[in-house]
Design an enzyme around this catalytic site. Structure first.
Site, PDB file in Angstrom:
ATOM      1  N   GLU A 113     -30.011 -10.205  45.697  1.00 32.26           N
ATOM      2  CA  GLU A 113     -30.102 -11.584  46.183  1.00 32.26           C
ATOM      3  C   GLU A 113     -28.766 -12.331  46.103  1.00 32.26           C
ATOM      4  OE1 GLU A 113     -33.492 -13.286  44.121  1.00 32.26           O
ATOM      5  OE2 GLU A 113     -34.778 -11.643  44.716  1.00 32.26           O
ATOM      6  N   GLU A 163     -39.850  -4.283  47.987  1.00 28.10           N
ATOM      7  CA  GLU A 163     -40.777  -5.153  47.239  1.00 28.10           C
ATOM      8  C   GLU A 163     -41.885  -5.677  48.162  1.00 28.10           C
ATOM      9  OE1 GLU A 163     -38.566  -8.217  45.124  1.00 28.10           O
ATOM     10  OE2 GLU A 163     -37.026  -6.802  44.493  1.00 28.10           O
TER      11      GLU A 163
HETATM   12  O1  9MR Z   1     -42.503 -10.024  40.178  1.00 31.54           O
HETATM   13  C1  9MR Z   1     -41.580 -10.594  39.292  1.00 31.54           C
HETATM   14  C2  9MR Z   1     -42.270 -11.690  38.490  1.00 31.54           C
HETATM   15  O2  9MR Z   1     -43.230 -11.110  37.600  1.00 31.54           O
HETATM   16  C3  9MR Z   1     -41.240 -12.468  37.689  1.00 31.54           C
HETATM   17  O3  9MR Z   1     -41.871 -13.564  37.059  1.00 31.54           O
HETATM   18  C4  9MR Z   1     -40.140 -12.944  38.611  1.00 31.54           C
HETATM   19  C5  9MR Z   1     -39.143 -13.744  37.791  1.00 31.54           C
HETATM   20  O4  9MR Z   1     -37.913 -13.879  38.287  1.00 31.54           O
HETATM   21  O5  9MR Z   1     -39.528 -11.834  39.255  1.00 31.54           O
HETATM   22  C6  9MR Z   1     -40.427 -11.168  40.089  1.00 31.54           C
HETATM   23  O6  9MR Z   1     -39.790 -10.120  40.792  1.00 31.54           O
HETATM   24  C7  9MR Z   1     -38.773 -10.508  41.695  1.00 31.54           C
HETATM   25  C8  9MR Z   1     -37.788  -9.381  41.786  1.00 31.54           C
HETATM   26  O7  9MR Z   1     -37.329  -9.035  40.518  1.00 31.54           O
HETATM   27  C9  9MR Z   1     -36.622  -9.729  42.701  1.00 31.54           C
HETATM   28  N1  9MR Z   1     -37.068 -10.165  43.981  1.00 31.54           N
HETATM   29  C10 9MR Z   1     -38.110 -11.178  44.017  1.00 31.54           C
HETATM   30  C11 9MR Z   1     -39.276 -10.731  43.132  1.00 31.54           C
HETATM   31  C12 9MR Z   1     -40.424 -11.708  43.224  1.00 31.54           C
HETATM   32  O8  9MR Z   1     -40.030 -12.921  42.674  1.00 31.54           O
END
Ligand code: 9MR
Length: 370
Positions: free
Chosen positions: A156, A261
């Site tokens: 990101e 994802e």
């Molecule tokens: O799915 C993840 C969630 O459980 C966490 O709270 C969150 C916190 O930053 O991150 C989520 O995963 C993310 C991933 O690591 C990067 N891309 C976006 C995903 C969804 O937010």
């Protein structure tokens, strides 16, 4: 043992097997195209959620760690690493012969503040930050060398405005830090696939910068092998023609593409559509949580068609797409239950709250059989 007892046992076993493998597994249907993955949470990694684990082993050929390899989990303080759950994650992948992904090395979220600060809380120098990152990468990537097959190296780094995101990593280290992150990860495990991962890079503005970034990083000597399209979608957005185009554009740069994802949010959301900006947090309102008692058939149908379309476009590009991973196993797990509004009943994944395959699974399998 009486014959009738044996027969009863055999019948029971056959019934059980039938329930477990009603049709071809997703991973088998796609074995000539690409691996199919699911992100695992801590309950799944540690075996507490055995029903999900059963689905993962039966249906999937790859895994990603939803949270447990992020910096704040494995390296919460300067002087120590916590590898307990991360080790169990990698062991799960080894035990079940799953393509095991590492997530994530450089990200602006879920990275503790100390990483960017000195003992007095002042921003550290570029050299000091590079040294911290180098040491983290060699420790973590080195520990799982040969076992973790692909790392999300940078995550990101382009903003929704189509400009480089002004994260502490970028503000202190510049693009040189990203190049070095790829080089160190490559040195720590020369065979690992190394990914730049982002959401919304189907959007033309953001995509233009993401494409330019990959070119710049490659020109500067970053051994980047793969672009990860996160694919956090909604029912109506984005137009999937953009996905088709985006895969094609990255392929021209000589990198592989993974959908890293994937999930599809069916819930209405205020504001401006599909995003995965973890900073977004909106007020609860029943009108944004309409399916508390179950998903209406027409919405289920739209979800099914949308999933099938995503896989159809990926199949069209199967020479360059090497993985599709869904961001969770069942609807119990989807992060959309808590984001961008807390406490909702979301339906974003392929298996339902009762651990049953949703109609999307059969539709995805039939795309592979066309
Ligand atoms: O799915 C993840 C969630 O459980 C966490 O709270 C969150 C916190 O930053 O991150 C989520 O995963 C993310 C991933 O690591 C990067 N891309 C976006 C995903 C969804 O937010």
């Amino acid at each position: 043992m009486k014959f009738t007892t044996i027969l009863a046992g055999a019948v029971a076993l056959a019934a059980m097997t039938a329930a477990v493998s009603a049709g071809p597994a997703l991973k088998d249907a796609y074995k000539n195209a690409f691996v199919i993955g699911a992100a695992l949470n801590a309950g799944q990694i540690t075996g507490q959620d055995a029903k999900s684990d059963e689905i993962v082993v039966r249906e999937f050929s790859a895994i990603s760690p939803e949270n447990d390899l992020k910096w704040e989990r494995i390296h919460p303080a300067p002087d120590g690493y916590h590898f307990d759950i991360a080790d169990q994650y990698v062991a799960f992948g080894q035990a079940h012969n799953l393509y095991t992904v590492g997530h994530v090395l450089v990200w602006h979220a879920q990275t503790p503040r100390w990483v960017f600060q000195d003992a007095q809380g002042k921003p550290i120098s570029k050299d000091a930050l590079l040294e911290r990152l180098r040491s983290h990468i060699f420790t973590v990537v080195g520990r799982y060398k040969g076992k973790i097959k692909a790392w999300d190296v940078i995550n990101e780094v382009v903003g929704d405005d189509g400009k480089m995101r002004q994260s502490p990593w970028y503000q202190i280290g510049g693009e040189e830090l990203f190049v070095k992150a790829f080089q160190w990860a490559h040195q720590a495990d020369p065979k690992a696939e190394l990914t730049y991962n982002d959401y919304n890079i189907e959007n033309p503005d953001k995509r233009a910068e993401a494409l330019a970034l990959v070119k710049r990083l490659k020109a500067a000597g970053a051994p980047i092998t793969t672009v990860g399209i996160q694919a956090h979608y909604m029912l109506g957005e984005p137009d999937l023609k953009l996905l088709d185009e985006t895969i094609g554009e990255f392929a021209k740069l000589g990198v592989k593409v993974a959908l890293t994802e994937l999930d599809i949010d069916v819930l209405p959301r205020p504001g401006n559509g599909a995003t995965a900006d973890v900073a977004l947090s909106l007020a609860a309102d029943p009108k944004y949580n309409p399916y508390v008692n179950g998903l209406p058939a027409d919405v289920q149908q739209k979800l099914t068609e949308r999933y099938a379309q995503v896989f159809a476009f990926a199949l069209k590009h199967k020479d360059v797409v090497n993985r599709i991973t869904t961001w969770g196993v069942t609807d119990n797990d989807t992060w959309h239950n808590g984001w961008p509004i807390r406490g909702r009943t979301a339906y974003s994944l392929l298996f339902d709250r009762a651990y049953q395959a949703k109609p999307s699974v059969a539709a995805i399998i039939s795309e592979a059989q066309k």
